[in-house]
Scaffold this active site. Structure first.
Site, PDB file in Angstrom:
ATOM      1  N   HIS A  60      13.676   1.814   2.773  1.00  0.00           N
ATOM      2  CA  HIS A  60      12.255   1.900   2.490  1.00  0.00           C
ATOM      3  C   HIS A  60      11.700   0.528   2.098  1.00  0.00           C
ATOM      4  O   HIS A  60      12.440  -0.400   1.765  1.00  0.00           O
ATOM      5  CB  HIS A  60      12.006   2.901   1.358  1.00  0.00           C
ATOM      6  CG  HIS A  60      12.178   4.325   1.783  1.00  0.00           C
ATOM      7  ND1 HIS A  60      11.986   5.381   0.920  1.00  0.00           N
ATOM      8  CD2 HIS A  60      12.512   4.885   2.973  1.00  0.00           C
ATOM      9  CE1 HIS A  60      12.208   6.514   1.562  1.00  0.00           C
ATOM     10  NE2 HIS A  60      12.523   6.241   2.804  1.00  0.00           N
ATOM     11  N   GLU A  62      10.016  -0.535  -0.495  1.00  0.00           N
ATOM     12  CA  GLU A  62      10.256  -1.018  -1.856  1.00  0.00           C
ATOM     13  C   GLU A  62      11.624  -1.695  -1.968  1.00  0.00           C
ATOM     14  O   GLU A  62      11.771  -2.743  -2.606  1.00  0.00           O
ATOM     15  CB  GLU A  62      10.175   0.138  -2.860  1.00  0.00           C
ATOM     16  CG  GLU A  62       8.791   0.769  -2.976  1.00  0.00           C
ATOM     17  CD  GLU A  62       8.599   1.951  -2.039  1.00  0.00           C
ATOM     18  OE1 GLU A  62       7.800   2.832  -2.380  1.00  0.00           O
ATOM     19  OE2 GLU A  62       9.256   1.991  -0.971  1.00  0.00           O
ATOM     20  N   CYS A  85       9.021   7.117  -3.437  1.00  0.00           N
ATOM     21  CA  CYS A  85       9.745   8.387  -3.344  1.00  0.00           C
ATOM     22  C   CYS A  85      10.490   8.676  -4.644  1.00  0.00           C
ATOM     23  O   CYS A  85      10.852   7.772  -5.397  1.00  0.00           O
ATOM     24  CB  CYS A  85      10.685   8.384  -2.150  1.00  0.00           C
ATOM     25  SG  CYS A  85      12.058   7.215  -2.248  1.00  0.00           S
ATOM     26  N   CYS A  94      13.030   5.303  -4.630  1.00  0.00           N
ATOM     27  CA  CYS A  94      12.349   4.022  -4.800  1.00  0.00           C
ATOM     28  C   CYS A  94      11.709   3.882  -6.181  1.00  0.00           C
ATOM     29  O   CYS A  94      11.624   2.768  -6.720  1.00  0.00           O
ATOM     30  CB  CYS A  94      11.306   3.846  -3.702  1.00  0.00           C
ATOM     31  SG  CYS A  94      12.035   3.646  -2.057  1.00  0.00           S
ATOM     32  N   THR A 206      -2.272  13.557  36.582  1.00  0.00           N
ATOM     33  CA  THR A 206      -2.433  12.109  36.414  1.00  0.00           C
ATOM     34  C   THR A 206      -1.185  11.366  36.867  1.00  0.00           C
ATOM     35  O   THR A 206      -1.265  10.314  37.507  1.00  0.00           O
ATOM     36  CB  THR A 206      -2.733  11.778  34.945  1.00  0.00           C
ATOM     37  OG1 THR A 206      -3.998  12.348  34.583  1.00  0.00           O
ATOM     38  CG2 THR A 206      -2.789  10.280  34.707  1.00  0.00           C
ATOM     39  N   LEU A 214       3.020   3.782  32.004  1.00  0.00           N
ATOM     40  CA  LEU A 214       2.728   4.173  30.613  1.00  0.00           C
ATOM     41  C   LEU A 214       3.554   3.388  29.594  1.00  0.00           C
ATOM     42  O   LEU A 214       3.829   3.867  28.503  1.00  0.00           O
ATOM     43  CB  LEU A 214       2.946   5.673  30.407  1.00  0.00           C
ATOM     44  CG  LEU A 214       2.112   6.609  31.283  1.00  0.00           C
ATOM     45  CD1 LEU A 214       2.437   8.068  30.952  1.00  0.00           C
ATOM     46  CD2 LEU A 214       0.622   6.353  31.107  1.00  0.00           C
ATOM     47  N   ARG A 217       2.682  -3.216  27.910  1.00  0.00           N
ATOM     48  CA  ARG A 217       2.907  -4.419  28.682  1.00  0.00           C
ATOM     49  C   ARG A 217       2.215  -5.639  28.065  1.00  0.00           C
ATOM     50  O   ARG A 217       1.696  -6.503  28.777  1.00  0.00           O
ATOM     51  CB  ARG A 217       2.451  -4.209  30.126  1.00  0.00           C
ATOM     52  CG  ARG A 217       3.299  -3.165  30.848  1.00  0.00           C
ATOM     53  CD  ARG A 217       2.995  -3.070  32.325  1.00  0.00           C
ATOM     54  NE  ARG A 217       1.654  -2.586  32.599  1.00  0.00           N
ATOM     55  CZ  ARG A 217       1.305  -1.308  32.599  1.00  0.00           C
ATOM     56  NH1 ARG A 217       2.202  -0.377  32.291  1.00  0.00           N
ATOM     57  NH2 ARG A 217       0.071  -0.939  32.885  1.00  0.00           N
ATOM     58  N   GLU A 304      -3.373  10.323  26.893  1.00  0.00           N
ATOM     59  CA  GLU A 304      -4.148   9.426  27.755  1.00  0.00           C
ATOM     60  C   GLU A 304      -4.751  10.101  28.978  1.00  0.00           C
ATOM     61  O   GLU A 304      -5.544   9.489  29.675  1.00  0.00           O
ATOM     62  CB  GLU A 304      -3.279   8.250  28.202  1.00  0.00           C
ATOM     63  CG  GLU A 304      -3.086   7.186  27.130  1.00  0.00           C
ATOM     64  CD  GLU A 304      -2.833   5.794  27.711  1.00  0.00           C
ATOM     65  OE1 GLU A 304      -2.852   5.640  28.937  1.00  0.00           O
ATOM     66  OE2 GLU A 304      -2.614   4.861  26.910  1.00  0.00           O
ATOM     67  N   GLY A 306      -4.940  13.637  32.025  1.00  0.00           N
ATOM     68  CA  GLY A 306      -6.251  13.372  32.578  1.00  0.00           C
ATOM     69  C   GLY A 306      -7.347  14.217  31.948  1.00  0.00           C
ATOM     70  O   GLY A 306      -7.228  14.671  30.804  1.00  0.00           O
TER      71      GLY A 306
END
Length: 369
Positions: A60, A62, A85, A94, A206, A214, A217, A304, A306
């Site tokens: 974590h 912390e 936590c 933590c 799609t 997908l 890039r 994303e 269609g």
């Protein structure tokens, strides 16, 4: 003892929240949390420890920040974007790590809804005589923590619905493959969205029409391409598609009601993961799919396309956040109408952001709490 936050507290918390964004979409079932350890020396405050939830979720934030600070953490202020936590595993929580390190103050943004933590982290700190200042810039921390908070409260992954709409209200052109709607700057921002989510989803329509990859890039962020999911009831995705051919670059799954068919088995043999789904009214049952994804550690999902997929998520009340890009491009003849616009958004959403990316405008909407 709880004190009122200072302007300095707000300044360091803002930096802490910015830091926490770096591992969005990379921390598994744990949220991406930021921690700063700040001392007050003779030359003013100094950051002596920085931490973000590690990739994969452990250690974590912390723990990372305290390790960097070492002995300089004693008497310092710890800024954390989420309540530390309080539950034991193989390593101490933590909250106890902060006590052991000797910090004098803990300034926190959001409280943790996990019943193992909620309020208990603060109790451990206060019992040790540490000053606790909760709720500092909690609204600013929400965009980073929202997927974790929704997964904790609703037991499903958070859904961000992203859409790019042309000046004449279209999202593409029939039988034309991928049609650019937005410019380079806005498209780069879309790739940032991909990098910050655990998974990205499109419908089989799609996938067949656009043959997309997908992936993310952007230079230096290719390794942050999320799990790609295709809603594909009958496992029709071609093995020759870019999605399948790029499975070595980013994981791919198809959500199908026919995982035992020959076509599904061929896809699995090519490295595609099969998500066995239920069917409702001729469609994949989306609420059950989102529940299953959350159970598998997927906290955030970017939808994303269609048009029909976007419309279904909206109609079923499953879109927690909408990111709408508006362009000056005119698609013209054979355009595919957008499932919604700013003017036709269903009730229950409030605008939470507005940006300009090159010539394109971007609007963010979130569900009213």
């Amino acid at each position: 003892m709880t004190q009122t936050p200072t302007d300095l507290d707000r300044r360091f918390m803002a930096a802490c929240i910015r830091l926490s964004r770096r591992h969005l979409g990379q921390t598994g079932t744990n949220p991406s949390v930021g921690t700063l350890i700040v001392t007050s020396g003779g030359h003013g405050p100094e950051i002596v420890g920085r931490g973000i939830t590690a990739i994969g979720g452990r250690p974590h934030a912390e723990t990372v920040a305290l390790a960097e600070a070492g002995e300089r953490a004693r008497g310092a202020t710890a800024y954390v974007s989420l309540e530390p936590c309080a539950h034991h595993g193989r390593t101490p929580p933590c909250a106890e790590a902060l006590v052991s390190a000797g910090v004098s103050r803990v300034v926190a943004a959001s409280s943790d809804p996990d019943p193992r933590v909620s309020g208990k982290g603060y109790e451990i700190l206060r019992a040790a005589g540490i000053e606790v200042v909760p709720g500092v810039l909690a609204e600013d921390a929400l965009p980073v923590l929202s997927s974790y908070l929704i997964r904790s409260a609703k037991k499903r992954c958070q859904v961000t619905l992203k859409l790019a709409v042309s000046a004449d209200g279209m999202i593409g052109r029939a039988a034309a493959g991928q049609v650019p709607i937005t410019g380079d700057v806005a498209r780069a921002q879309s790739h940032v969205l991909r990098a910050e989510h655990d998974a990205i989803l499109v419908g089989i329509g799609t996938a067949l029409a656009d043959n997309p990859e997908l992936t993310c890039r952007l230079p230096g962020l290719g390794h942050r391409s999320p799990l790609r999911i295709v809603l594909d009831r009958h496992a029709r995705l071609p093995v020759a598609s870019r999605l399948v051919q790029s499975v070595g670059d980013a994981p791919l799954a198809i959500a199908t009601v026919a995982p035992d068919t020959e076509t599904a088995q061929v896809l699995e043999g090519a490295g595609v993961r099969l998500l066995a789904c239920e069917e409702h009214c001729g469609r994949i049952a989306l609420p059950e799919l989102l529940d299953d994804l959350a159970a598998q550690g997927i906290s955030s999902l970017l939808v994303e396309g269609g048009a029909e997929v976007a419309r279904t998520f909206l109609e079923e009340g499953l879109a927690d956040r909408i990111v709408l890009f508006e362009s000056d491009v005119v698609v013209g003849a054979n355009g595919i109408a957008a499932p919604f616009s700013r003017a036709t958004l269903p009730g229950g959403y409030v605008q939470s952001g507005e940006w300009l990316f090159g010539a394109d405008r971007c609007f963010e909407f979130t569900q009213e709490s």
